[in-house]
Write an enzyme that holds these catalytic residues in place. Structure first.
Site, PDB file in Angstrom:
ATOM      1  N   HIS A  32      62.417  53.472  21.219  1.00 30.12           N
ATOM      2  CA  HIS A  32      62.525  52.649  20.015  1.00 30.12           C
ATOM      3  C   HIS A  32      63.793  52.959  19.230  1.00 30.12           C
ATOM      4  CE1 HIS A  32      58.451  50.627  19.758  1.00 30.12           C
ATOM      5  NE2 HIS A  32      58.351  51.382  20.833  1.00 30.12           N
TER       6      HIS A  32
ATOM      7  N   SER B  20      68.768  56.611  14.023  1.00 25.36           N
ATOM      8  CA  SER B  20      68.575  55.798  12.826  1.00 25.36           C
ATOM      9  C   SER B  20      67.109  55.624  12.454  1.00 25.36           C
ATOM     10  CB  SER B  20      69.230  54.422  13.000  1.00 25.36           C
ATOM     11  OG  SER B  20      68.610  53.680  14.033  1.00 25.36           O
TER      12      SER B  20
ATOM     13  N   HIS C 257      54.832  54.170  30.551  1.00 27.29           N
ATOM     14  CA  HIS C 257      53.492  53.798  30.104  1.00 27.29           C
ATOM     15  C   HIS C 257      52.397  54.538  30.858  1.00 27.29           C
ATOM     16  CE1 HIS C 257      54.528  49.752  27.934  1.00 27.29           C
ATOM     17  NE2 HIS C 257      55.122  50.808  27.391  1.00 27.29           N
TER      18      HIS C 257
END
Length: 364
Positions: free
Chosen positions: A74, A97, A205
């Site tokens: 992400h 960030s 996953h």
């Protein structure tokens, strides 16, 4: 490049790296215990030990390890050369960030739930002399190393931290179509992450779970062995869905084959898309591929937006994960008749079925 050729390349590269390390003069680290091929890596030993003891519960493949690995993606995928070409800020990729501007970025819809792992990691960042960008990727590599069967993931230091938040809309959502996801990853990687490499990225996953897709349930695994880096995820996403783990009807969720297991719409559609179905199926009962392909794409994902020539490779600090456990199987209560064959080129591998009552998956 074919899997066989790439696996050979990765194996030879690893062997040469080991030989090079053995012949390279090592630096004694200030802690008096460790040595490294580059002094810049010495600081990571203390970070690693702190993470293992105080975030990953003594080196376990826990929910914190899963979420730390999720956070790497992400943060890194939030970069868009296409936006830059339009004269807009396109994000900095693997620049930290999401932690530096956490109040902004964890409020983005695809990042909902990541505020918890960001908050857990912040004290570690504060007490170690490491950039946010380096810490996020390093913590993900360490977390994954606790999962039996995982590959040893790359670790670098020297990334530049973000000076502004990434724009919203750059992280794929589980309700996005394959076309949308393929386009987004291709943009972020300047064309490297094609549909095939997208499948490789989704290997993560195998040790993942959803906390916010179904607002009534948390810690819902994507397969029946969330504590193992194996190929069950690729098996179980190709089984016929019959139920929801919760109330159902949630955006980005489709029926799964097992009680307690959640299936993302994006996983379901990519597993059945003609561009990726055979690649997806090729991971079934192929542990070396599940290791080598993710190791390959994680390396490149973890440095998106950075200049690799400015970085120091400290992968040697990442522990070698425990060996694989168990065998690839159909969950108890299901048979080969429950497989939804999507690859038109190759039959689905014949797998044994676990004995006993129907498998039910516990939350993590």
């Amino acid at each position: 490049m074919s899997f066989k050729n790439l696996l050979t390349f990765v194996s030879v590269a690893a062997a040469l790296t080991g030989t090079y390390a053995a012949l390279t003069r090592r630096v004694a680290c200030p802690d008096g215990k460790n040595t490294a091929t580059n002094a810049a890596c010495c600081q990571l030993f203390a970070v690693r030990d702190d993470l293992q003891q105080n975030l990953f519960h003594g080196g376990q493949c826990t929910a914190e390890a899963h979420e730390s690995l999720r956070l790497t993606f992400h943060d890194a995928i939030a970069i868009s050369p296409a936006l830059e070409a339009q004269g807009k800020f396109g994000g900095g990729g693997a620049d930290g960030s999401i932690a530096i501007f956490s109040e902004i970025e964890t409020a983005f819809h695809p990042n909902i739930g990541l505020d918890e792992i960001v908050a857990l990691q912040k004290p570690f960042i504060a007490r170690h002399n490491l950039s946010h960008a380096d810490f996020i990727q390093f913590a993900g590599a360490i977390g994954a190393s606790n999962c039996p069967g995982a590959p040893q993931l790359a670790a670098f230091v020297g990334r530049k931290d973000a000076t502004q938040p990434a724009p919203d809309g750059l992280v794929p959502e589980p309700f996005h179509t394959p076309d949308q996801i393929f386009a987004r990853l291709a943009d972020a990687s300047q064309g490297e992450f094609d549909p095939i490499l997208t499948v490789w990225l989704l290997t993560a996953h195998t040790v993942a779970a959803a906390n916010d897709v179904d607002p009534t349930k948390s810690g819902l695994p994507f397969d029946s062995t969330p504590g193992l880096w194996d190929t069950q995820f690729f098996v179980e996403t190709q089984l016929r869905g019959t139920l929801f783990p919760g109330k159902g009807g949630n955006q980005g969720e489709v029926e799964s084959p097992l009680p307690g297991e959640i299936r993302l719409q994006s996983d379901h559609t990519i597993a059945r898309d003609p561009r990726t179905a055979c690649e997806w199926q090729s991971f079934v009962d192929n542990q070396p591929k599940a290791q080598a392909m993710f190791q390959f794409v994680f390396h490149d994902m973890s440095i998106l937006g950075q200049n690799i020539d400015d970085l120091v490779d400290c992968t040697e600090v990442v522990p070698i994960p425990p060996p694989p456990q168990g065998r690839t199987h159909l969950p108890a209560g299901l048979t080969m008749n429950d497989v939804e064959q999507a690859c038109a080129e190759t039959p689905f591998p014949t797998l044994p079925t676990d004995p006993g009552p129907r498998t039910s998956v516990a939350p993590v």
